[in-house]
Structures are given as C-alpha cells and as structure tokens.
Scaffold this active site. Structure first.
Site, PDB file in Angstrom:
ATOM      1  N   TYR A  33       0.834  -1.195   0.000  1.00  0.00           N
ATOM      2  CA  TYR A  33       0.000   0.000   0.000  1.00  0.00           C
ATOM      3  C   TYR A  33       0.866   1.241   0.000  1.00  0.00           C
ATOM      4  CZ  TYR A  33       0.826   0.979   5.013  1.00  0.00           C
ATOM      5  OH  TYR A  33       1.386   1.293   6.233  1.00  0.00           O
ATOM      6  N   LYS A 145       6.333  -1.810   1.861  1.00  0.00           N
ATOM      7  CA  LYS A 145       5.155  -1.240   2.538  1.00  0.00           C
ATOM      8  C   LYS A 145       3.981  -2.209   2.374  1.00  0.00           C
ATOM      9  CE  LYS A 145       3.136   3.344   3.286  1.00  0.00           C
ATOM     10  NZ  LYS A 145       3.197   3.333   4.742  1.00  0.00           N
ATOM     11  N   GLU A 177      12.337   2.218  13.888  1.00  0.00           N
ATOM     12  CA  GLU A 177      11.407   3.276  13.470  1.00  0.00           C
ATOM     13  C   GLU A 177      10.184   3.185  14.383  1.00  0.00           C
ATOM     14  OE1 GLU A 177       9.844   2.602   9.513  1.00  0.00           O
ATOM     15  OE2 GLU A 177       9.805   0.446   9.811  1.00  0.00           O
ATOM     16  N   LEU A 201      11.059   1.309   6.917  1.00  0.00           N
ATOM     17  CA  LEU A 201      10.456   1.751   5.659  1.00  0.00           C
ATOM     18  C   LEU A 201      11.174   3.024   5.211  1.00  0.00           C
ATOM     19  CD1 LEU A 201       7.939   1.266   3.749  1.00  0.00           C
ATOM     20  CD2 LEU A 201       7.033   3.291   4.855  1.00  0.00           C
TER      21      LEU A 201
HETATM   22  N1  PLP Z   1       7.606   3.782   8.778  1.00  0.00           N
HETATM   23  C1  PLP Z   1       6.460   3.082   8.784  1.00  0.00           C
HETATM   24  C2  PLP Z   1       6.452   1.718   9.408  1.00  0.00           C
HETATM   25  C3  PLP Z   1       5.288   3.626   8.225  1.00  0.00           C
HETATM   26  O1  PLP Z   1       4.153   2.912   8.220  1.00  0.00           O
HETATM   27  C4  PLP Z   1       5.339   4.927   7.671  1.00  0.00           C
HETATM   28  C5  PLP Z   1       4.160   5.553   7.062  1.00  0.00           C
HETATM   29  O2  PLP Z   1       3.116   4.986   6.947  1.00  0.00           O
HETATM   30  C6  PLP Z   1       6.552   5.620   7.704  1.00  0.00           C
HETATM   31  C7  PLP Z   1       7.672   5.025   8.255  1.00  0.00           C
HETATM   32  C8  PLP Z   1       6.655   7.026   7.138  1.00  0.00           C
HETATM   33  O3  PLP Z   1       6.657   6.979   5.748  1.00  0.00           O
HETATM   34  P1  PLP Z   1       6.186   8.246   4.886  1.00  0.00           P
HETATM   35  O4  PLP Z   1       7.010   9.397   5.322  1.00  0.00           O
HETATM   36  O5  PLP Z   1       6.465   7.835   3.496  1.00  0.00           O
HETATM   37  O6  PLP Z   1       4.733   8.438   5.161  1.00  0.00           O
END
Ligand code: PLP
Length: 282
Positions: A33, A145, A177, A201
């Site tokens: 997603y 993701k 994270e 991620l």
């Molecule tokens: N890490 C995880 C596990 C996430 O689910 C998300 C966002 O949904 C992020 C980091 C941040 O990613 P982004 O800045 O692309 O929204």
C-alpha cells in the site's frame, strides 16, 4: 462526497463498497500500500508515493496492472470527489482474487487495486508528543510497505492505551522506526536517522527531511542509533506523510529532548513550506 472508495474500477462511498472474499488481502495481507495527505485537493509528493508502491509491489512479485500515469489520474479523480481541505489518500495493490493457497503461482487473474479518500486532520506541528518504546517484533521486510501490519497495529494500540501518540521500535538496543512513522534524533546539530535497510520503511517524509538538511547545511548521519542515544539526544522527532514532523518530548514517561529547538524548527518549518508550496495553505 464525504468519502470515496475504489476497487478495480468500481467507485462508491467507503461504507457501500463490497470486495470479493477471495481477494488475497483477506487471507494473507498479500499486498502493498501507500498513503499520503492531500491539502486543498493536492496530494503531497504523489509521484514519490506512486514510485514507492511500484517498488514495493516489485519486491513481492506483483505486477501492477495499471501505469503510473493511470494510477495518478485515478487518485486525483478520487481526491477531487471528496469534500474537505485536508484529506487522507490511501491505496493498495493486492495479489488478486483466487482460492486460498499460500503459494501464488495460481493466485488468480490479476492484482486488485483498492483506494479510499477520507477527510483527515493535520497533527499540530508545534505539539509536544509522547511515545513508548517497544521491542520490534516485526519481520525482515520492513522496507516493503506491505499491508501485513499486525505488529504495528498491536504496538499502536499499546501506545494509545498508554496515552501516547506513537510506539518507537527497537531491536535490542538499536532503534529502528515507529509503528507508522520514522524516528530521527538531533545531537550537537547533527541529524541522525536509521539507514534504509530491511529494518525500516524508506519514508518519503524522511527523504524530504534529508534533502532539507542538505539544503540548510545541517549534517546528516544515516546510521543506527541506540535507545540510550535517543533518550539523551537534544531533539527527537517522528515523521510521516500524515503526521509531518512531530517533536517528541516524552518517552516511556521520561521527559526528553527540547534542547535544540532551532535545528528542529528549521527542519519543521522548511517541510511546512514545502507542503504549502506544493498544496497551498489550509
Ligand atoms: N515507517 C512506517 C512503518 C510507516 O508505516 C510509515 C508511514 O506509513 C513511515 C515510516 C513514514 O513513511 P512516509 O514518510 O512515506 O509516510
């Protein structure tokens, strides 16, 4: 419309959308997603998010049956249908519909594309956020993701029960994270953030933050950091496309950070300006 959903070309309000039980999302969370916010009906960094969902899909052998341009047009169309100045834009691609079976050689005709858009609220960019720490019990595909989110769901629930905004994961000593955002620290004017390996991620907001630091002459170190380093950092913040940048002032009940507002504010304000430049003020 108040909100809208899309499934393989069908469009309806979210509550009315029906999907086939045999979509592999239901049995296996077999899909990927992406998500972003839209302000004034302009999704933030949409091309970056579309590029990422194609990368995620490729990593699990899903061939998205739509071009990037078509995906963009579909999402912009959905965004244009929903009322509200701040929206949440979510979309996923699953392996498709087929009789349940783990291996996917005969997993049905083609991947399914799902999306929804609903109103959202921006978090206060000047807020002081509270977090808990939790052992990272996720697998080694955190760079993908995927819609397999059970550990993140459990962690976010624990954070909510503790009256907190996010759960910060660590594997042993190493901070990875958060349950749905990246986490960064600032120490002696240097931004430190975990490297992009299979444990985090690669956040789109993280990438924008690194570009901002480069433009502003704020040194960046992409290296693992420990829980102790985080607790003793001058500033700690989490970032995501819907939370933007959130300054953390309490972790596990202990007051933290708050010692280098200047550097944090330079990053936060530059990111807010980027959002305004792309989407306009709200
Ligand atoms: N890490 C995880 C596990 C996430 O689910 C998300 C966002 O949904 C992020 C980091 C941040 O990613 P982004 O800045 O692309 O929204």
């Amino acid at each position: 419309m108040k909100d809208v959903a899309y499934y393989n070309g069908k469009i309806a309000p979210i509550a009315e959308m029906m999907v086939p039980m045999n979509d592999r999302a239901c049995y296996f969370g077999d899909g990927v997603y992406d998500a972003t916010c839209a302000v004034n009906h302009v999704p933030m960094a949409l091309d970056d998010h579309i590029d990422r969902i194609y990368r995620s899909a490729k990593l699990i052998d899903i061939d998205i049956p739509m071009s990037k341009e078509e995906m963009k047009r579909m999402l912009l169309d959905l965004v244009s249908r929903v009322e509200g100045d701040v929206l949440f834009v979510y979309w996923q691609v699953t392996r498709g519909v087929g009789m349940r079976g783990h291996a996917y050689s005969n997993a049905g005709d083609k991947p399914s594309i799902w999306a929804f858009v609903r109103p959202n609220k921006m978090r206060d960019p000047y807020g002081a956020y509270r977090c808990i720490t939790l052992e990272d019990k996720r697998f080694f595909y955190c760079n993908i993701k995927t819609i397999n989110l059970l550990p993140a769901v459990m962690a976010n629930q624990r954070a909510e029960e503790a009256g907190c905004d996010e759960a910060i994961f660590h594997r042993g000593d190493r901070v990875t994270e958060c349950s749905h955002s990246n986490v960064h620290i600032i120490k002696n004017g240097v931004l430190k953030t975990a490297p992009c390996d299979e444990l985090i991620l690669p956040g789109i907001t993280r990438a924008h933050i690194l570009a901002i630091c480069k433009a502003q002459g704020i040194p960046v170190v992409e290296e693992p950091f420990t829980v102790k380093e985080m607790m003793e950092a001058d500033e700690i913040f989490f970032s995501s496309s819907s939370a933007l940048t959130c300054r953390i002032r309490n972790i596990d009940g202990q007051d933290v950070g708050g010692k280098d507002e200047k550097t944090f504010a330079a990053i936060r304000d530059a990111y807010q300006r980027e959002l305004e430049a792309e989407c306009g003020r709200h």
